[in-house]
Design a protein around this motif. Sequence first.
Motif, PDB file in Angstrom:
ATOM      1  N   CYS A 118       1.095  -4.974   3.410  1.00 46.60           N
ATOM      2  CA  CYS A 118      -0.118  -5.792   3.355  1.00 46.60           C
ATOM      3  C   CYS A 118       0.142  -7.120   4.063  1.00 46.60           C
ATOM      4  O   CYS A 118       1.083  -7.844   3.698  1.00 46.60           O
ATOM      5  CB  CYS A 118      -0.532  -6.026   1.909  1.00 46.60           C
ATOM      6  SG  CYS A 118      -1.024  -4.498   1.045  1.00 46.60           S
ATOM      7  N   TYR A 148       0.855  -1.201   0.000  1.00 51.34           N
ATOM      8  CA  TYR A 148       0.000   0.000   0.000  1.00 51.34           C
ATOM      9  C   TYR A 148       0.884   1.241   0.000  1.00 51.34           C
ATOM     10  O   TYR A 148       1.726   1.415   0.880  1.00 51.34           O
ATOM     11  CB  TYR A 148      -0.887  -0.020   1.244  1.00 51.34           C
ATOM     12  CG  TYR A 148      -1.784   1.191   1.420  1.00 51.34           C
ATOM     13  CD1 TYR A 148      -3.113   1.157   1.015  1.00 51.34           C
ATOM     14  CD2 TYR A 148      -1.310   2.355   2.021  1.00 51.34           C
ATOM     15  CE1 TYR A 148      -3.948   2.248   1.196  1.00 51.34           C
ATOM     16  CE2 TYR A 148      -2.139   3.454   2.192  1.00 51.34           C
ATOM     17  CZ  TYR A 148      -3.459   3.394   1.787  1.00 51.34           C
ATOM     18  OH  TYR A 148      -4.271   4.484   1.968  1.00 51.34           O
ATOM     19  N   VAL A 152      -3.422   0.231  -3.168  1.00 50.57           N
ATOM     20  CA  VAL A 152      -2.759  -1.057  -3.022  1.00 50.57           C
ATOM     21  C   VAL A 152      -2.163  -1.425  -4.373  1.00 50.57           C
ATOM     22  O   VAL A 152      -2.879  -1.519  -5.372  1.00 50.57           O
ATOM     23  CB  VAL A 152      -3.742  -2.145  -2.555  1.00 50.57           C
ATOM     24  CG1 VAL A 152      -3.057  -3.508  -2.547  1.00 50.57           C
ATOM     25  CG2 VAL A 152      -4.280  -1.818  -1.164  1.00 50.57           C
TER      26      VAL A 152
END
Length: 213
Positions: free
Chosen positions: A78, A53, A58
Amino acid sequence: MKKYDLHKNDFAELHFELKTLEPYFQRNKEKATKPHRHSFFQILWFKERGNHYIDYNVVEHDVNTLFLINKNQVHYFCPDSSNSGYLLHFNDSFISNSSLDLLNRFELSIFNEIDSPNFSLDKKDAKIIDDLTYNLLVELEEKKLNHLQIITHELISLLYYIERIKQNSGSFNRSTKSGFSAVVTFKQAVFENVDKNYGVQDYSELVGSHLKS
């Protein structure tokens, strides 16, 4: 939003760190998986496919992908990704102590937040960066004579090589982007004063003063 420092006001420290990414992530998982900013530069080398991210998006990345995280840039790890590879972070003083011109150069060419913050390495580039990373790890571990000077030299070599990769990919060319420096300066001013209630005129004066100096 949480902001982290590296060896803040501790001049006995090196102001540079290189870590194996996966165990570092596991130790800091609670903090690393929440949006945060740093007062230092960070280079992430993900050796496996995954997600990261950055800039409120993302990003799905391939194997052998570098992420170049600027000071005050928002990102997080993540938790569903392997997050294997290496992490380098360093304060601007680690470069400026050798050359302020080099710091300015790399802020413009590598950590500018205008080009894509990530790119994949081919096998040749991955091998060269792996060799440079290995040399840094050895010097950090053994701390032999002149290790600080060698670490500085190796890091600067790494940054030059990353700059070359970016330029060869066409994502950045210092000589052809008119006004690029002004745009970067403006973005840096915004991030440095993000907690202040500045208007357009305030930023215009800040950027104008910087460019004239």
